[in-house]
Design a protein around this motif. Structure first.
Motif, short mmCIF file in Angstrom:
data_model
loop_
_atom_site.label_atom_id
_atom_site.label_comp_id
_atom_site.label_asym_id
_atom_site.label_seq_id
_atom_site.Cartn_x
_atom_site.Cartn_y
_atom_site.Cartn_z
N VAL A 230 0.89 -1.26 -0.04
CA VAL A 230 0.11 0.11 -0.07
C VAL A 230 0.96 1.30 0.05
O VAL A 230 1.74 1.21 0.74
CB VAL A 230 -0.99 -0.20 1.39
CG1 VAL A 230 -1.89 1.23 1.03
CG2 VAL A 230 -1.91 -1.24 1.35
N ILE A 231 0.62 2.20 -0.79
CA ILE A 231 1.40 3.34 -0.93
C ILE A 231 0.61 4.39 -0.94
O ILE A 231 -0.32 4.60 -1.57
CB ILE A 231 2.10 3.30 -2.55
CG1 ILE A 231 2.98 1.97 -2.76
CG2 ILE A 231 3.04 4.62 -2.85
CD1 ILE A 231 4.12 2.08 -1.90
N GLU B 85 -0.58 8.01 -11.89
CA GLU B 85 -0.36 7.40 -12.88
C GLU B 85 1.30 6.89 -13.01
O GLU B 85 1.52 6.04 -13.88
CB GLU B 85 -0.72 8.29 -14.17
CG GLU B 85 -2.16 8.62 -14.11
CD GLU B 85 -2.25 9.51 -15.48
OE1 GLU B 85 -1.48 9.79 -16.10
OE2 GLU B 85 -3.50 9.97 -15.67
N LEU B 86 2.20 7.37 -12.26
CA LEU B 86 3.67 7.09 -12.57
C LEU B 86 3.60 5.51 -12.14
O LEU B 86 4.50 4.78 -12.11
CB LEU B 86 4.60 7.86 -11.44
CG LEU B 86 4.58 9.18 -11.91
CD1 LEU B 86 5.32 10.22 -10.83
CD2 LEU B 86 5.06 9.45 -13.32
N PHE B 87 2.96 4.96 -10.95
CA PHE B 87 3.10 3.62 -10.29
C PHE B 87 2.88 2.52 -11.29
O PHE B 87 3.54 1.72 -11.29
CB PHE B 87 2.46 3.52 -8.90
CG PHE B 87 2.52 4.85 -8.10
CD1 PHE B 87 3.71 4.37 -7.23
CD2 PHE B 87 2.36 5.83 -7.86
CE1 PHE B 87 4.35 5.20 -6.14
CE2 PHE B 87 2.73 6.63 -6.92
CZ PHE B 87 3.69 6.60 -6.25
N VAL C 7 -2.54 2.08 -4.63
CA VAL C 7 -2.21 3.38 -4.47
C VAL C 7 -3.02 4.13 -3.79
O VAL C 7 -4.49 4.32 -4.20
CB VAL C 7 -1.88 4.36 -5.75
CG1 VAL C 7 -1.49 5.68 -5.55
CG2 VAL C 7 -0.55 3.28 -6.45
N VAL C 8 -2.87 4.89 -2.70
CA VAL C 8 -3.99 5.66 -1.84
C VAL C 8 -3.59 7.26 -1.78
O VAL C 8 -2.58 7.67 -1.20
CB VAL C 8 -4.07 5.17 -0.36
CG1 VAL C 8 -5.09 6.21 0.48
CG2 VAL C 8 -4.46 3.84 -0.25
N VAL C 9 -4.34 8.03 -2.71
CA VAL C 9 -3.98 9.24 -2.70
C VAL C 9 -4.84 10.11 -1.71
O VAL C 9 -5.82 10.44 -1.76
CB VAL C 9 -4.67 9.96 -3.98
CG1 VAL C 9 -3.99 11.29 -4.35
CG2 VAL C 9 -3.76 9.11 -5.31
N VAL D 236 -6.84 -1.00 3.60
CA VAL D 236 -6.32 -1.63 2.20
C VAL D 236 -5.19 -2.48 2.66
O VAL D 236 -4.88 -3.64 1.91
CB VAL D 236 -5.65 -0.39 1.47
CG1 VAL D 236 -5.37 -0.96 0.18
CG2 VAL D 236 -7.19 0.53 0.87
N SER D 237 -4.35 -2.29 3.72
CA SER D 237 -3.36 -3.31 4.08
C SER D 237 -3.84 -4.61 4.31
O SER D 237 -3.13 -5.72 4.14
CB SER D 237 -2.72 -2.32 5.13
OG SER D 237 -3.27 -2.67 6.36
#
Length: 999
Positions: free
Chosen positions: A574-575, A584-586, A596-598, A904-905
């Motif tokens: 989880v990032i 979008e980079l990931f 990805v969590v913004v 999410v983790s």
């Protein structure tokens, strides 16, 4: 010269091309012809021998071999005579190259290129260029040049690019011939030239090569030290004396009779005496062997260090200039201290080795002196006595009364006291270092199925709390934190949170382990056992620009992706990302690798929804955390073949929300009523824990629930919304709000940012395009949110700061959102000070609204109540203060984000669920009036399941309710996954139903 040797070289000398090349180059040693590529002196070797076609160019001097680094001594003078004698021939031996097949070969040096620092060397091998023939004058140096150019011309004629006759070597790979090399050449010369046997010469070459390169190198002075050579005669003499003592019977026999005794029986007698001597004196032999080995090792190390120091001293003399030439720039003590410090810094066993060496030397010296001056000349006894003097200071009191013996015992005892003092110091330092390493978190984590947190920021404590709540049903778990922060600092932060009187952190049996290190390094990831973890949570660093923080997160994903042991594990990542534009980079660096969590995007969406729907903050806070009901996926084979409508009432302690398809892997939230559950599909529910619910018997009647009342069409109105404060992602929030409101709605931005700068900030300093809004109209107001006079009446300004004439008061807004001001945070404000500003703004706004409402109510009793402002709160400890001021409109943004990351983790598919319920495109959370589902005039007693089935008629999912007589805090157990769903209750007009709906 024999005919055999002449026949070997004549064919080359007779070649006219070779003669022409040789004559053209004769006497040109020391000159380099520069071709079209002046930086490549090797090009001269590619000449085809045609003197007329040879490219023209200027001549550049090159250094003779005898004035090169190899040919000069330390005084800068030539170390070799000129090549008038064969001892002065520039022949060298090749060593230390990366080509193992070339090391050990001999070569002829033509010149030294000073600009390139390379020797031009021709390998001497084969019959025509045999080194022995060249060294002893059978082949002349000029013949070597002729043959070299002849061979190169033939290679070019045949277009052969393999061997070009000459190689270029740095000075570190060539050495002079030593005595053994010359002796080997002499033997080969005799075999080749005198005996005329080239095969025999090749055999001699191989034998001498093996002797020089493999047999003799281990037999250096370091291995056969002077100490060893001194102790060896003494040891042999002692052994001889032991054998003589055993053979007293033989020595008594005369020399004439001795010959008669040495027969078969005599040999047996002598052998038995030898065996008996070894058996009776095995302690002596062992002690002698130990002394030989120990002294040899110590002396070998001492001699190697001496040679190293000598070489360094000679090398440093070459760098001295001026009046310091020829003088040593360091003392022996300085070099000794440097070498000691070097070994202590590079080896953890250096101190132990030094202590053992001193102990051994002291015992050996003491034993040697005792053997000489004591009556007992046994070496083993002397060594043991010397050891007792070293180990026990009181032992020397019992020594003989001889002055010399007492002096020896006193000296050895004094040395032993010093050695034990050193030993205690070394042990103390070692223990202190280990304790410091443990304090700093340098030991490795050995665990499985744990949660790894990479990084530390203001959300870390809240994530630890949520993961601890998730692990409570399993008796606790393990959380490992790896961050570039001191371990003691993180432990103190956690301890203060646990011991806090205001909203303390509860670990509930979960163990939190901290390690200090760089999460980007593979060695650090292995140290916290990420490869065996259940999940990895990577958090952004505090005090860093969002774009830089997201770039670091991209590298973190790449580091995890490159960790081979981690890639094959079942762990998911989880990032945390701060800017939605960087999301979008990931997928580019690691598709389908991390969730990805913004965070800023989620907070913005939450606040927009909560501002437009009072009370929604409490619902989302209860839904997102592990303290109440949360999301779970589970497969139920007994429900295969049922529709989603059929399973609405199949869980007594859970609320079904959607289905995860086993065929395409997609998650369908609030699907159609006829959506069929297939084999392998998982059902998404809201439940208290993953083991707190199960499928019931299905005996609730779902066919006679009645129909929903006739709904009046919703009349959407134009809204006025105020954002109080400034956020970096303000443009994203405005775009999201534009999707919810009706056309013509107004958004008032009230903050301290000058109007001229806002347009630039909204475009993220040129990184984004201009806002393209379809429903909203933006009005800018410049003011301080904690100053009352700025809030009493707000006046809009244009992009240049000039007043537009438009005014508004706080009681005219439909929604007011107080943001954690990023301007104040950038100026040094922390979470608590930011919350203090938000609370101040909240209190001032509420007070102004109250006074305006009371004034208007005097003239119009039907004046509607003003909206309740919603404030963003960062620090969970501020929550206890909100009840003091009776504030119910707040959003614990960090708390909710931490809960999202924790969920999410635990289950990565939750990220898809949260993304849908927080966007305008999918199903969102709404608070509906009960009258939408119940005709309160004709019926008022229904169960929650009846309400849920009627909600399905409107394509909605009912998840809970709030009675009219309870506020959201009091109804926390009812608003999400209420108990007793089948029990009939009486519904009142003020009751509210929480639902998931697309509109």
């Amino acid at each position: 010269m024999s005919s055999r040797s002449i026949s070997v070289i004549n064919p080359f000398l007779a070649n006219p091309t070779c003669r022409r090349l040789g004559s053209s180059m004769h006497g040109s040693v020391g000159e380099e012809i520069e071709l079209n590529h002046p930086d490549d002196p090797i090009c001269i070797l590619s000449s085809d021998g045609n003197e007329a076609e040879m490219p023209r160019g200027k001549l550049r001097r090159k250094v003779s071999f005898f004035s090169s680094p190899l040919g000069l001594n330390t005084n800068g003078e030539s170390s070799l005579p000129k090549p008038s004698s064969r001892k002065g021939l520039p022949m060298i031996k090749i060593v230390n190259t990366s080509r193992s097949d070339m090391n050990g070969k001999l070569g002829y040096v033509h010149s030294y290129y000073r600009t390139r620092e390379r020797y031009s060397v021709t390998l001497l091998e084969g019959g025509e260029l045999h080194p022995a023939l060249l060294y002893f004058g059978v082949i002349d140096a000029e013949d070597v040049k002729h043959m070299k150019f002849c061979r190169e011309s033939e290679m070019q004629t045949n277009n052969d690019q393999g061997f070009h006759g000459t190689i270029f070597l740095p000075p570190t790979t060539v050495v002079h011939l030593n005595f053994l090399d010359i002796f080997s050449l002499f033997l080969q010369y005799v075999a080749w030239h005198i005996l005329g046997s080239p095969p025999f010469a090749r055999v001699i070459e191989k034998v001498m090569d093996t002797l020089i390169n493999k047999v003799l190198p281990p037999m250096k002075l370091e291995n056969f030290s002077m100490f060893f050579l001194l102790v060896l005669p003494v040891s042999l003499a002692k052994m001889y004396k032991i054998l003589v003592d055993q053979w007293e019977t033989l020595t008594a026999i005369g020399s004439s009779d001795l010959l008669g005794v040495i027969d078969a029986s005599g040999v047996t007698l002598s052998l038995s005496n030898i065996l008996a001597s070894f058996s009776d004196h095995q302690g002596e032999y062992f002690t002698l062997s130990l002394l030989l080995i120990g002294t040899s090792v110590i002396a070998r190390f001492t001699i190697s260090e001496y040679r190293l120091v000598r070489d360094k001293a000679d090398a440093m003399l070459c760098y001295q200039t001026g009046g310091n030439q020829g003088k040593k720039s360091f003392s022996k003590m300085e070099m000794f201290e440097y070498r000691i410090d070097y070994y202590f810094s590079t080896s953890k066993w250096a101190k132990v080795a030094l202590l053992l060496s001193f102990t051994f030397m002291l015992i050996a010296v003491g034993a040697g002196l005792l053997v000489v001056f004591m009556d007992d000349h046994s070496i083993s006894n002397a060594v043991w006595i010397s050891w007792t003097y070293v180990a026990d200071p009181g032992t020397h009191a019992d020594c003989p009364e001889s002055f010399l013996i007492r002096l020896i015992s006193f000296t050895v005892t004094l040395g032993g006291m010093l050695i034990f003092a050193l030993m205690i110091g070394i042990i103390s330092d070692y223990i202190a270092e280990k304790v410091d390493d443990l304090k700093k978190g340098k030991s490795r984590i050995i665990d499985i199925d744990h949660t790894v947190m990479l990084g530390w920021n203001d959300k870390s404590l809240a994530i630890i709390q949520q993961v601890a709540l998730a692990n409570e049903s399993e008796g606790g778990g393990t959380i490992v934190v790896l961050a570039n922060i001191e371990k003691e600092e993180m432990e103190e932060t956690l301890a203060s949170a646990v011991e806090s009187n205001e909203n303390p952190l509860r670990l509930l049996g979960t163990e939190v382990i901290f390690r200090s290190g760089n999460p980007l390094l593979e060695s650090e990831l292995r140290r916290v056992s990420t490869q065996t973890a259940r999940s990895v949570v990577s958090l952004t660093s505090e005090g860093t620009d969002p774009d830089e923080a997201d770039a670091t997160q991209v590298r973190q994903v790449m580091a995890l992706k490159a960790f081979d042991e981690f890639v094959g594990s079942q762990c998911h990542v989880v990032i945390e990302v701060q800017d939605i534009d960087n999301q979008e980079l990931f997928p580019l660096v690691a598709p389908d690798f991390a969730e990805v969590v913004v965070t800023h995007d989620i907070i913005g969406r939450l606040m927009i929804q909560c501002a437009r729907c009072p009370g929604l903050a409490s619902v989302l806070e209860e839904m997102m955390g592990f303290e109440g009901s949360e999301f779970y996926f589970e497969e139920w084979p007994e429900l295969t073949g049922k529709t989603f409508y059929d399973i609405t009432c199949r869980f007594n302690d859970a609320v079904p929300l959607g289905i995860k398809s086993s065929s395409d892997g997609k998650v369908y939230i609030n699907p159609a009523n006829d959506h069929m559950i297939n084999e392998g599909d998982k059902i998404l529910v809201l439940a208290e824990d993953n083991d707190s619910y199960e499928v019931n018997a299905g005996d609730f009647d779902t066919t006679s629930v009645g129909n929903v009342p006739k709904l009046m069409p919703d009349t959407k109105k134009v809204e006025r919304i105020m954002f109080c404060g400034w956020r970096r992602d303000m443009a994203d929030m405005i775009i999201q709000l534009d999707e919810y409101v009706e056309k013509g709605s107004e958004l008032w931005l009230f903050n301290e940012v000058p109007a001229k700068e806002r347009a630039t900030l909204l475009k993220d300093k040129g990184n984004k395009e201009d806002l393209k809004l379809g429903n909203l109209r933006i009005c800018n107001v410049v003011g301080n949110p904690i100053i009352r006079r700025d809030l009493n009446k707000m006046r809009a300004v244009d992009d240049f700061g000039k007043a537009t004439g438009q005014e508004i008061t706080l009681d005219q807004f439909d929604s007011i959102l107080i943001l954690a001001d990023s301007v104040a945070i950038e100026n040094g404000a922390n979470m608590m000070s930011s919350d203090s500003r938000s609370l101040s703004s909240l209190l001032i706004i509420q007070d102004i609204q109250k006074k305006m409402y009371e004034n208007k109510k005097k003239f119009d009793p039907n004046t509607p109540m003003p909206c309740s402002p919603i404030s963003e709160i960062l620090d969970s400890r501020t929550k206890s203060l909100l009840s003091v001021v009776n504030c119910k409109g707040y959003i614990m943004s960090n708390q909710i984000i931490s809960s999202v990351i924790a969920q999410v983790s635990e289950e990565k598919d939750i990220n898809i669920v949260l993304h849908e319920i927080l966007t305008a495109d999918g199903s969102e959370t709404y608070i509906r009036s009960v009258s939408r589902y119940v005709d309160l005039e004709n019926e008022s007693e229904l169960s929650f399941w009846d309400i849920a089935l009627r909600a399905r008629q409107l394509q909605e999912v009912a998840i809970g309710f709030k009675p009219e007589n309870l506020d959201f805090k009091q109804a926390a157990h009812l608003i999400i996954n209420p108990p007793d769903k089948s029990i009939v209750r009486k519904w009142a007009p003020g009751d509210m139903i929480m639902t998931f709906s697309e509109d």
